[in-house]
Design a protein around this motif. Structure first.
Motif, PDB file in Angstrom:
ATOM      1  N   ARG A   1     -10.592  -3.000   8.265  1.00  0.00           N
ATOM      2  CA  ARG A   1     -11.051  -4.703   7.731  1.00  0.00           C
ATOM      3  C   ARG A   1     -12.412  -4.775   8.788  1.00  0.00           C
ATOM      4  N   THR A   2     -12.258  -6.004   8.066  1.00  0.00           N
ATOM      5  CA  THR A   2     -14.064  -6.762   8.235  1.00  0.00           C
ATOM      6  C   THR A   2     -13.582  -7.725   9.342  1.00  0.00           C
TER       7      THR A   2
ATOM      8  N   ARG B   1     -14.597  -7.237  -1.101  1.00  0.00           N
ATOM      9  CA  ARG B   1     -14.110  -8.239  -1.928  1.00  0.00           C
ATOM     10  C   ARG B   1     -14.454  -8.996  -2.949  1.00  0.00           C
ATOM     11  N   GLY B   2     -13.149  -9.122  -3.229  1.00  0.00           N
ATOM     12  CA  GLY B   2     -12.994  -9.253  -4.955  1.00  0.00           C
ATOM     13  C   GLY B   2     -12.762  -8.504  -6.323  1.00  0.00           C
TER      14      GLY B   2
ATOM     15  N   TYR C   1     -21.660  -8.522   2.982  1.00  0.00           N
ATOM     16  CA  TYR C   1     -22.758  -8.030   4.459  1.00  0.00           C
ATOM     17  C   TYR C   1     -21.440  -7.511   5.543  1.00  0.00           C
ATOM     18  N   ALA C   2     -20.654  -8.182   5.699  1.00  0.00           N
ATOM     19  CA  ALA C   2     -19.654  -8.243   6.204  1.00  0.00           C
ATOM     20  C   ALA C   2     -18.611  -6.959   5.433  1.00  0.00           C
TER      21      ALA C   2
ATOM     22  N   ASP D   1     -17.969   0.475   9.453  1.00  0.00           N
ATOM     23  CA  ASP D   1     -17.839   0.880  11.589  1.00  0.00           C
ATOM     24  C   ASP D   1     -16.667   1.958  11.093  1.00  0.00           C
ATOM     25  N   PHE D   2     -16.105   1.969   9.963  1.00  0.00           N
ATOM     26  CA  PHE D   2     -15.057   3.339   9.290  1.00  0.00           C
ATOM     27  C   PHE D   2     -15.619   4.692   9.459  1.00  0.00           C
ATOM     28  N   LEU D   3     -16.805   4.172   8.891  1.00  0.00           N
ATOM     29  CA  LEU D   3     -17.205   5.794   9.541  1.00  0.00           C
ATOM     30  C   LEU D   3     -17.719   6.543  10.553  1.00  0.00           C
TER      31      LEU D   3
END
Length: 271
Positions: free
Chosen positions: A53-54, A108-109, A123-124, A131-133
């Protein structure tokens, strides 16, 4: 009579500016919106969908392959403006075969992910991917940031924000404005560009080893832009500009071998 002609020409020019302003995101972003399906690709064993999640609340799907190497080096791969992350499976096969972990980051998209792409949105998305990594144990000493075409601007932005072992830019452009001026010489103005993606102004702030790869026959993003980015970057850096390569065929002109050699050097420097 001459005044009427001038008025018509002025009106036509203003209309062209308006069309370019309102349609620019359809030019910059060309996503496949249908859901990316792993079974449609000859994916390396272990590559699987993951969700993250962003910060602005968008749930994204990317595809992640954990590293098999003892050093745990992992590539965060940010793709170009067209298609989706699934289309890049073939591009990461050589690195997966060498044991590197890979996250094919979703935008996204694109590929069935919700939302609409914008510069700040991508960028988000990239921050959420990194962050996931990090949650998977991929710290700065294990992270390689890889950007392809439009994704090179995303990768460069991330490299100004996050420490990593190295940065790889494939067919980078200098900025959207510079690319637009090449195609629409009398219509492109900075105030009209909504998504800047200004890699050239950021690259000197990147403080990690860099590899720039760009085909000299690239007609989509001319190699002069990649050379501009390379020249503006700090040392240590390496450039690979195959003379017979274009925009989409770098893998057939020695790119995987150059990337793997660069990654091996990064691994040696970590020991």
């Amino acid at each position: 009579m001459i005044w009427a002609v001038l008025i018509l020409l002025g009106a036509a020019y203003l209309l062209a500016l308006l069309l370019l302003f309102t349609r620019q995101r359809k030019i910059v972003f060309n996503p496949k919106s249908e859901t990316a399906r792993l079974e449609d690709y000859a994916a390396p064993q272990g590559l699987a969908p993951v969700t993250y999640r962003t910060q602005d609340g968008v749930d994204l799907i990317g595809w992640y392959l954990p590293p098999a190497r003892p050093d745990g080096q992992t590539i965060a791969y940010f793709h170009g403006n067209a298609g989706h992350h699934g289309d890049r499976v073939v591009r990461i096969v050589p690195y997966a075969a060498a044991g590197y972990g890979v996250l094919l980051a979703g935008y996204r998209g694109y590929g069935g992910n919700p939302g609409t792409p914008t510069e700040q949105g991508l960028y988000a998305d990239a921050r959420a991917a990194l962050d996931f990594l990090q949650k998977q144990g991929v710290g700065p000493d294990r992270l390689i940031i890889f950007g392809e075409s439009l994704g090179s601007a995303v990768a460069t932005q991330m490299a100004t924000e996050r420490p990593a072992r190295g940065l790889i830019l494939e067919a980078p452009f200098a900025s959207i404005l510079r690319s637009a001026r090449q195609r629409y010489r009398y219509l492109a103005f900075d105030l009209l560009v909504r998504d800047k993606f200004d890699t050239l102004s950021k690259i000197a702030a990147v403080n990690m080893p860099l590899l720039v790869i760009h085909g000299d026959l690239d007609r989509t993003t001319p190699a002069m832009f990649g050379r501009m980015v390379f020249e503006a970057a700090r040392e240590p850096k390496a450039g690979f500009f195959p003379p017979l390569a274009g925009h989409n065929d770098l893998m057939q002109h020695g790119m995987p071998e150059r990337v793997l050699a660069f990654l091996e050097e990064l691994g040696k420097s970590a020991q």
